[in-house]
Motif scaffolding. Structure first.
Motif, PDB file in Angstrom:
ATOM      1  N   SER B 235       0.818  -1.206   0.000  1.00 39.48           N
ATOM      2  CA  SER B 235       0.000   0.000   0.000  1.00 39.48           C
ATOM      3  C   SER B 235       0.853   1.257   0.000  1.00 39.48           C
ATOM      4  O   SER B 235       0.345   2.338  -0.238  1.00 39.48           O
ATOM      5  N   ALA B 236       2.157   1.099   0.290  1.00 43.80           N
ATOM      6  CA  ALA B 236       2.972   2.302   0.436  1.00 43.80           C
ATOM      7  C   ALA B 236       3.857   2.607  -0.763  1.00 43.80           C
ATOM      8  O   ALA B 236       4.099   3.762  -1.070  1.00 43.80           O
ATOM      9  N   TRP B 237       4.329   1.601  -1.464  1.00 46.46           N
ATOM     10  CA  TRP B 237       5.352   1.902  -2.470  1.00 46.46           C
ATOM     11  C   TRP B 237       5.365   0.825  -3.552  1.00 46.46           C
ATOM     12  O   TRP B 237       5.174  -0.357  -3.261  1.00 46.46           O
ATOM     13  N   GLY B 238       5.639   1.246  -4.772  1.00 48.92           N
ATOM     14  CA  GLY B 238       5.752   0.296  -5.875  1.00 48.92           C
ATOM     15  C   GLY B 238       6.945  -0.625  -5.742  1.00 48.92           C
ATOM     16  O   GLY B 238       7.047  -1.629  -6.444  1.00 48.92           O
ATOM     17  N   GLY B 239       7.852  -0.298  -4.822  1.00 52.68           N
ATOM     18  CA  GLY B 239       9.024  -1.143  -4.618  1.00 52.68           C
ATOM     19  C   GLY B 239       8.697  -2.478  -3.975  1.00 52.68           C
ATOM     20  O   GLY B 239       9.598  -3.297  -3.770  1.00 52.68           O
ATOM     21  N   TYR B 240       7.428  -2.724  -3.677  1.00 53.05           N
ATOM     22  CA  TYR B 240       7.060  -4.017  -3.108  1.00 53.05           C
ATOM     23  C   TYR B 240       7.434  -5.146  -4.048  1.00 53.05           C
ATOM     24  O   TYR B 240       7.590  -6.288  -3.620  1.00 53.05           O
ATOM     25  N   VAL B 241       7.580  -4.830  -5.338  1.00 53.38           N
ATOM     26  CA  VAL B 241       7.956  -5.854  -6.316  1.00 53.38           C
ATOM     27  C   VAL B 241       9.286  -6.492  -5.920  1.00 53.38           C
ATOM     28  O   VAL B 241       9.520  -7.675  -6.155  1.00 53.38           O
ATOM     29  N   PHE B 242      10.129  -5.689  -5.274  1.00 55.84           N
ATOM     30  CA  PHE B 242      11.404  -6.222  -4.800  1.00 55.84           C
ATOM     31  C   PHE B 242      11.171  -7.343  -3.786  1.00 55.84           C
ATOM     32  O   PHE B 242      11.805  -8.396  -3.845  1.00 55.84           O
ATOM     33  N   ILE B 243      10.241  -7.134  -2.869  1.00 53.77           N
ATOM     34  CA  ILE B 243       9.949  -8.163  -1.864  1.00 53.77           C
ATOM     35  C   ILE B 243       9.426  -9.417  -2.540  1.00 53.77           C
ATOM     36  O   ILE B 243       9.904 -10.525  -2.275  1.00 53.77           O
ATOM     37  N   ILE B 244       8.459  -9.230  -3.417  1.00 51.15           N
ATOM     38  CA  ILE B 244       7.765 -10.386  -3.980  1.00 51.15           C
ATOM     39  C   ILE B 244       8.669 -11.132  -4.963  1.00 51.15           C
ATOM     40  O   ILE B 244       8.340 -12.222  -5.412  1.00 51.15           O
ATOM     41  N   ASN B 245       9.813 -10.575  -5.292  1.00 52.92           N
ATOM     42  CA  ASN B 245      10.774 -11.336  -6.080  1.00 52.92           C
ATOM     43  C   ASN B 245      11.930 -11.851  -5.238  1.00 52.92           C
ATOM     44  O   ASN B 245      12.469 -12.921  -5.525  1.00 52.92           O
ATOM     45  N   LEU B 246      12.292 -11.085  -4.222  1.00 51.18           N
ATOM     46  CA  LEU B 246      13.434 -11.521  -3.406  1.00 51.18           C
ATOM     47  C   LEU B 246      13.056 -12.736  -2.562  1.00 51.18           C
ATOM     48  O   LEU B 246      13.833 -13.696  -2.461  1.00 51.18           O
ATOM     49  N   LYS B 410      29.106 -18.184   9.438  1.00 50.35           N
ATOM     50  CA  LYS B 410      28.068 -18.753  10.302  1.00 50.35           C
ATOM     51  C   LYS B 410      26.769 -18.797   9.513  1.00 50.35           C
ATOM     52  O   LYS B 410      25.879 -17.972   9.685  1.00 50.35           O
ATOM     53  N   LEU B 411      26.710 -19.753   8.574  1.00 48.20           N
ATOM     54  CA  LEU B 411      25.591 -19.796   7.656  1.00 48.20           C
ATOM     55  C   LEU B 411      24.345 -20.355   8.332  1.00 48.20           C
ATOM     56  O   LEU B 411      24.388 -21.411   8.966  1.00 48.20           O
ATOM     57  N   SER B 412      23.243 -19.622   8.219  1.00 47.55           N
ATOM     58  CA  SER B 412      21.950 -20.130   8.695  1.00 47.55           C
ATOM     59  C   SER B 412      20.892 -19.606   7.739  1.00 47.55           C
ATOM     60  O   SER B 412      21.199 -18.837   6.827  1.00 47.55           O
ATOM     61  N   ASP B 413      19.651 -20.008   7.954  1.00 48.35           N
ATOM     62  CA  ASP B 413      18.575 -19.523   7.083  1.00 48.35           C
ATOM     63  C   ASP B 413      18.535 -18.001   7.075  1.00 48.35           C
ATOM     64  O   ASP B 413      18.374 -17.370   6.033  1.00 48.35           O
ATOM     65  N   ALA B 414      18.702 -17.427   8.278  1.00 49.05           N
ATOM     66  CA  ALA B 414      18.595 -15.977   8.387  1.00 49.05           C
ATOM     67  C   ALA B 414      19.759 -15.277   7.698  1.00 49.05           C
ATOM     68  O   ALA B 414      19.564 -14.288   6.983  1.00 49.05           O
ATOM     69  N   THR B 415      20.980 -15.783   7.895  1.00 54.37           N
ATOM     70  CA  THR B 415      22.120 -15.104   7.271  1.00 54.37           C
ATOM     71  C   THR B 415      22.083 -15.269   5.762  1.00 54.37           C
ATOM     72  O   THR B 415      22.470 -14.357   5.032  1.00 54.37           O
ATOM     73  N   ILE B 416      21.593 -16.420   5.283  1.00 60.84           N
ATOM     74  CA  ILE B 416      21.443 -16.564   3.823  1.00 60.84           C
ATOM     75  C   ILE B 416      20.524 -15.470   3.307  1.00 60.84           C
ATOM     76  O   ILE B 416      20.774 -14.839   2.276  1.00 60.84           O
ATOM     77  N   PHE B 417      19.454 -15.211   4.059  1.00 63.05           N
ATOM     78  CA  PHE B 417      18.515 -14.184   3.609  1.00 63.05           C
ATOM     79  C   PHE B 417      19.196 -12.828   3.530  1.00 63.05           C
ATOM     80  O   PHE B 417      19.093 -12.124   2.521  1.00 63.05           O
ATOM     81  N   ILE B 418      19.923 -12.466   4.583  1.00 60.84           N
ATOM     82  CA  ILE B 418      20.499 -11.116   4.590  1.00 60.84           C
ATOM     83  C   ILE B 418      21.583 -11.002   3.518  1.00 60.84           C
ATOM     84  O   ILE B 418      21.744  -9.957   2.883  1.00 60.84           O
ATOM     85  N   VAL B 419      22.297 -12.107   3.271  1.00 61.84           N
ATOM     86  CA  VAL B 419      23.311 -12.076   2.212  1.00 61.84           C
ATOM     87  C   VAL B 419      22.652 -11.859   0.870  1.00 61.84           C
ATOM     88  O   VAL B 419      23.082 -11.014   0.066  1.00 61.84           O
ATOM     89  N   MET B 420      21.555 -12.578   0.628  1.00 58.52           N
ATOM     90  CA  MET B 420      20.877 -12.413  -0.666  1.00 58.52           C
ATOM     91  C   MET B 420      20.291 -11.016  -0.807  1.00 58.52           C
ATOM     92  O   MET B 420      20.361 -10.394  -1.870  1.00 58.52           O
ATOM     93  N   TYR B 421      19.706 -10.540   0.286  1.00 55.03           N
ATOM     94  CA  TYR B 421      19.149  -9.188   0.265  1.00 55.03           C
ATOM     95  C   TYR B 421      20.246  -8.176  -0.054  1.00 55.03           C
ATOM     96  O   TYR B 421      20.098  -7.307  -0.922  1.00 55.03           O
ATOM     97  N   GLY B 422      21.379  -8.338   0.625  1.00 52.35           N
ATOM     98  CA  GLY B 422      22.480  -7.406   0.406  1.00 52.35           C
ATOM     99  C   GLY B 422      22.982  -7.443  -1.016  1.00 52.35           C
ATOM    100  O   GLY B 422      23.141  -6.400  -1.661  1.00 52.35           O
TER     101      GLY B 422
END
Lengths: 433, 677
Positions: B235-246, B410-422
């Protein structure tokens, strides 16, 4: 000095009276300034001036080089119309010049220009500003060896009898002009780039424009019916201008027999022609006004600020014509309204009740945007009507769509059966052990 | 302000070790419980107070522009947001939802309710209504001006929790401090910058945090919360496409690396299905969410998840591995075939719309330049220069790879996410200047991991040296890696001095960062661009308020229904401040209309007159900055008018306006250039 004082008091006492004379409500001119080369014209053209005064015009005669003349004072125009019967003037007196005459017309006032052979450059310049060009040869006159007016002595055929009128009742009146019009003077041609200028009286096809005194060495530059004898202009602001190349046309001369015709008219057509055309020029005829532009939804009477797509609406306007004394209903069957957004989406002919009230009903197209109701009514001789009224058209609101679509019933059914199925499945799964 | 930031950074480092102490010791040693509780309370107090200070810091560092100029809206787009918010507060939500605006895009009009992301306006209006309910008589403009700083403060809190989720609470605190003053984020969230991004970054980070939380816990509730976070983002920004693809990309990577789990299944399915249903309630998105090419990846991964789950179940049911292998082959082939077929049929029949130009231009930086001049004409859509990376990130740019290193360690589900996001957001930041904003939270988080981990190692080193008695507990704190390093370093003679030197160096760098951020905020990002400031010859500040004067002239001297033609940059401001109808504005949805205006601007006067008559134009607004050397005037933008006009009307050719390939505006310019409007 006493005369000046009298004049001033007269003028100041009349100004409030005059200032209401010409108004949108009452478009006929009242105060006319006539500029002449010499006051002899006053008597030689008395018939024409008499017809004007008898219709209620206040004529003020001034010499064209009178140093005290001026069209406006303190930003207010003193006159509603200007008549230039001064073909030979080289320079106007007072504050009048070509630019001030053009400004006068630009602010919606009327103008009659009569030139003659040997017309001065100044008058030519005024005419050029109005979109007509007089023959460049200063000694040239319109000569017609076939349609000349028979006179006592066999002249050089420069007094021509012309009856080639424009076919427009609104300009020349509904009564047919029987007798030909006598014309002696210089011919002019219309500027092809100017679409506002009209030939009212054109020369016959055998006429040409040349110097009658000298031998014709070159082919004449203006020939045949391209020569206009009398032209009118209706400017975009509905100011009207009459231009003619003959001052003597307005004179009191009468009796004409056209060459080759056996009928001898007792009176020439000049009087009727000039009376009718000056009625037109001074807005006694052909002046339209549109009032009460209204639109509303069918079945309602209030004017909404915005329409929705596919609304049915009714548009109405009242059109009146000025008859010289009062506003009469204008009756016509060709007034059209456009519903316009960059291009007309709806174009509809308005129906009339013969009393000046025009109306049309139509449906708003299935397109949203800012539309305009446009009436562009331009007819020969009538003042142009250009009405536009802006109105936005919005799409449906979120709750104006159909609530249940018949086509979607299978989907509703599947959704509800799914819910019911899930509920039953849950009960069976949980409690069937 | 600088000093405060330093002290926070210092405090973070000081607390990091006790925080870990507590967690490891709490469960092992109950005899120290009463004592430990005390440290726990102390530590909690410290953490909350640090977070509170960061929260306030994030707010006040964004107030430079209010102090320097006045409480006003900046830039171009915020004026539109302000105008719509005003409308929303005056007329109510339903009128806003159905608002048909006849003042912009004359004569086409614009359905405002259906063509904007209402999140920002609704948020501001909600804050406004709340304040009014509490009897605070504020003007809506003040609320709008301060919305972005307020949400920046909230972002720091989310950053703390996110950091805590992927690493530890120390990293969270550092991340909160970093993001509070990071110039990349401040550029879009100073007071007065009332734009979608100000709220959207908060929503973006919140969604990611909640999703990672859901993946870590496998809880339906967190997944539900992340779906709502996603809804707010949409509802706030067209950049939501980034979320729905990441997120699908992340899920796909987890599937490929064999990290598939029931937690992931629950989190993703719940988030996707509910998030999709919620997102479709936003009118601007609507059915795009199931029909457009940008969203297809998420749907594909959703079906892939079901296939995976089904295979898992079959594997569980079938004991024979050979049979399962055969089954697997058949299922995978048929699934891929069905998916490809569906995509092909959908695309061919037009049911699935192809990718939009903006999306293409993200993936391929050269696409916009060749095909869509209107996107390329915006300066913030240009590829990023390396200097602006340095400008916006400063030391974070160097800490980012270090943080990635720690994440991989220190690979975990969470760090994989932040690495991919970065990594993905860094790529996008390189493509478009404005997307530095999206990369900022990731960079801050990863850098925070680096800082936190390094400093923790160093401090634990110091501790082991000075207090050998607590070596055991310190070993537990730093994690396996840190303690091994520490024990390795123990053999070295200079390690204590070295650690102190390194710590001092780190403090020096961090204080430099804080100084840089404050300087950038004050100098570069706090000017409202509608009021120009310049340094006069004597160093005094000269203020040019010409824009607002021009708009007020329009407001007071033109008829209320006058139509003003200008280049589209000024459209929003004319409608908001001048209250007059404009032909085109910054919502560049109709390229033809803009091209018509571009054509009118670049034609000869008589041709331009005809075009303007057809658009009922009454006034033309042009900006000329020649005297003051203001560089973004219409002469500078003129080539873009020509290019955009020429893109639709081929009669306009760019070479006509150039002299030997050069753009000149003096008397040596091309004749067409000189004679056009």
């Amino acid at each position: 000095m006493a005369k000046l004082l009298l004049y001033l008091t007269l003028a100041t006492s009349l100004i409030p009276l005059f200032s209401v004379a010409f108004s949108p409500e009452n478009p006929t001119d009242r105060r006319v300034l006539v500029l002449v080369d010499d006051f002899a014209i006053k008597s030689s053209h008395s018939l024409y001036f008499g017809s004007l005064t008898s219709r209620g015009f206040q004529l003020e005669f001034k010499l064209a080089d009178d140093p005290n003349i001026g069209l406006q004072r303190y930003g207010q125009y003193l006159y509603d119309a200007l008549v230039l019967f001064c073909p030979s003037v080289e320079r106007f007196g007072g504050s009048i010049d070509v630019a001030s005459i053009v400004d006068f017309v630009d602010s919606g006032h009327d103008l009659i220009v009569a030139a003659d052979s040997n017309a001065s450059d100044l008058i030519r310049e005024v005419a050029t500003e109005c979109g007509v060009d007089f023959d460049e040869d200063p000694a040239a006159m319109v000569i017609d060896h076939i349609n000349y007016a028979v006179s006592n002595f066999d002249g050089d055929h420069t007094l021509i009898a012309s009856d080639d009128f424009i076919k427009a009742d609104v300009i020349l009146g509904s009564k047919k002009i029987e007798a030909p019009v006598l014309f002696q003077g210089i011919g002019h041609s219309l500027n092809p780039a100017n679409s506002l200028v009209l030939k009212v009286l054109s020369a016959s096809s055998s006429a040409y424009s040349a110097n009658p005194k000298s031998k014709l060495s070159n082919p004449p530059s203006l020939t045949g019916s391209a020569i206009s004898l009398v032209s009118v202009v209706q400017a975009r602001n509905n100011a009207r201008i009459l231009i003619t190349g003959s001052l003597s046309m307005f004179s009191n001369r009468s009796g004409v027999q056209k060459a080759g015709s056996s009928i001898k008219h007792e009176k020439s057509g000049n009087e009727q022609f000039l009376t009718e055309i000056s009625k037109w020029v001074f807005h006694e005829r052909g002046h339209l006004k549109a009032v009460n532009v209204r639109h509303h939804k069918v079945g309602e009477s209030d004017e909404p600020a915005i329409y929705r797509i596919n609304d049915d609406l009714e548009y109405s306007v009242e059109i009146y014509e000025w008859s010289g004394t009062s506003w009469e209903p204008y009756v016509s069957d060709d007034v059209q309204v456009q519903f316009y957004m960059m291009s007309p989406y709806v174009l509809k002919t308005l129906s009339t009740d013969q009393k000046g009230h025009y109306s049309a009903e139509f449906k708003v197209p299935d397109v949203y945007g800012v539309f305009q109701f446009k009436v562009e009514y331009q007819r020969l001789g009538y003042t142009s009507l250009s009405l536009s009224k802006q109105i936005p058209v919005r799409p449906y609101r979120h709750n104006e769509y159909e609530r249940f679509l018949p086509a979607a019933y299978p989907y509703y059914g599947s959704a509800f059966s799914m819910m019911a199925g899930f509920f039953i499945f849950t009960i069976v799964h949980l409690y069937s052990k | 302000m600088v000093g405060k930031t330093e002290s926070q950074n210092g405090a973070v480092k000081a607390t990091a070790a006790p925080a870990m102490n507590l967690e490891s010791d709490l469960f092992s040693n109950f005899s120290f419980k009463s004592f430990k509780l005390k440290t726990k309370q102390q530590e909690l107090l410290l953490r909350v107070s640090i977070l509170g200070l960061v929260y306030i810091l994030a707010f006040i560092t964004r107030l430079f522009s209010v102090l320097r100029y006045e409480s006003m809206i900046h830039e171009f787009d915020p004026y539109f947001n302000y105008r719509t918010t005003l409308f929303l507060t005056e007329k109510g939500f339903y009128e806003f939802w159905n608002w048909f605006d006849s003042e912009s895009w004359y004569p086409l009009g614009r359905i405002i309710g259906g063509t904007l992301y209402p999140g920002l306006m609704v948020t501001a209006a909600f804050i406004y209504w709340t304040l009014r309910f509490l009897r605070f008589a504020v003007h809506i403009r003040e609320v709008c001006v301060l919305t972005a700083p307020f949400f920046a403060s909230n972002t720091t809190v989310v950053a703390y929790f996110f950091g805590k989720e992927i690493w530890d609470s120390g990293a969270g605190l550092v991340a909160a401090a970093f993001i509070a003053i990071c110039p990349g984020y401040i550029s879009r969230s100073v007071a007065g910058s009332y734009d979608n991004e100000g709220v959207a970054i908060f929503a973006l980070l919140l969604t990611f945090y909640l999703f990672v939380k859901a993946v870590n816990t496998g809880s339906l509730a967190w997944a539900l919360a992340s779906a709502f976070g996603y809804f707010y983002m949409v509802s706030a920004w067209g950049g939501y496409v980034f979320i729905i693809n990441l997120i699908p990309l992340y899920v796909l990577v987890l599937l490929i690396t064999g990290r598939y789990s029931m937690r992931l299944y629950v989190a993703y399915n719940c988030m996707y299905v509910l998030g999709m249903l919620l997102a479709m309630q936003i009118r601007f998105v609507g059915f795009q969410h199931v029909q457009s090419g940008e969203h297809m990846a998420a749907m594909g991964v959703f079906f892939l998840m079901q296939v995976f789950y089904f295979l898992d179940w079959v594997k569980y049911m079938l004991s024979d591995t050979k049979l399962f292998q055969a089954f697997l082959r058949i299922t995978v082939t048929s699934a891929i075939a069905v998916g490809a077929l569906a995509l092909g049929v959908g695309t061919a029949s037009g049911y699935i719309s192809p990718w939009t130009g903006r999306f293409y231009s993200l993936l391929d930086p050269t696409y916009a330049k060749d095909n869509i001049p209107i996107i390329a004409s915006v300066s913030e859509h240009q590829p990023t220069a390396w200097s602006s990376f340095m400008f916006d990130f400063h030391i974070l740019l160097f800490l980012f790879p270090a943080g990635l290193y720690f994440c991989f360690k220190k690979l975990s589900d969470a760090t994989i996410f932040i690495v991919m996001y970065g990594l993905t957001s860094m790529y996008f930041a390189g493509v478009m200047v404005r997307l530095i904003l999206v990369a900022t939270p990731a960079v801050c988080l990863i850098s925070a991991i680096a800082v936190s981990a390094t400093i923790k190692n160093l401090t634990s080193l110091l501790r082991t040296k000075s207090k050998t008695a607590v070596a055991g507990s310190s070993k537990g704190t730093g994690g396996s890696k840190a303690s091994s390093k520490a024990s390795f370093d123990q053999s070295q003679p200079f390690q204590k001095n070295g650690a102190i030197a390194l710590l001092l160096g780190a403090f020096y760098l961090l204080s430099k960062y804080a100084t840089h951020c404050t300087w950038v905020t004050s100098e570069a990002y706090s000017s409202p661009s509608i009021v120009l400031a310049a340094r006069g010859a004597h160093g005094n500040r000269v203020i040019f308020d010409d824009y607002r004067e021009a708009y007020f002239w329009l407001r007071q001297n033109t008829p209320p229904d006058a139509k003003v033609m200008s280049w589209w940059d000024y459209g929003y401001q004319i409608t908001a401040m001048g209250n007059r109808t404009v032909i085109v504005d910054n919502n560049t949805w109709n390229n033809t209309h803009i091209a018509t205006v571009g054509r009118a601007m670049s034609s000869y006067e008589d041709e331009a007159y005809e075009i303007m008559r057809s658009l009922d134009v009454d006034y033309v607004l042009v900006v000329f900055g020649g005297v003051t050397g203001y560089s973004s005037d219409d002469i500078n933008k003129f080539l873009w008018m020509v290019r955009i006009g020429g893109g639709v009307f081929p009669v306009i050719k760019e070479p006509d306006y150039l002299v030997n390939g050069d753009y000149r505006v003096d008397k040596g310019a091309a004749p067409k250039m000189l004679n056009c409007l």
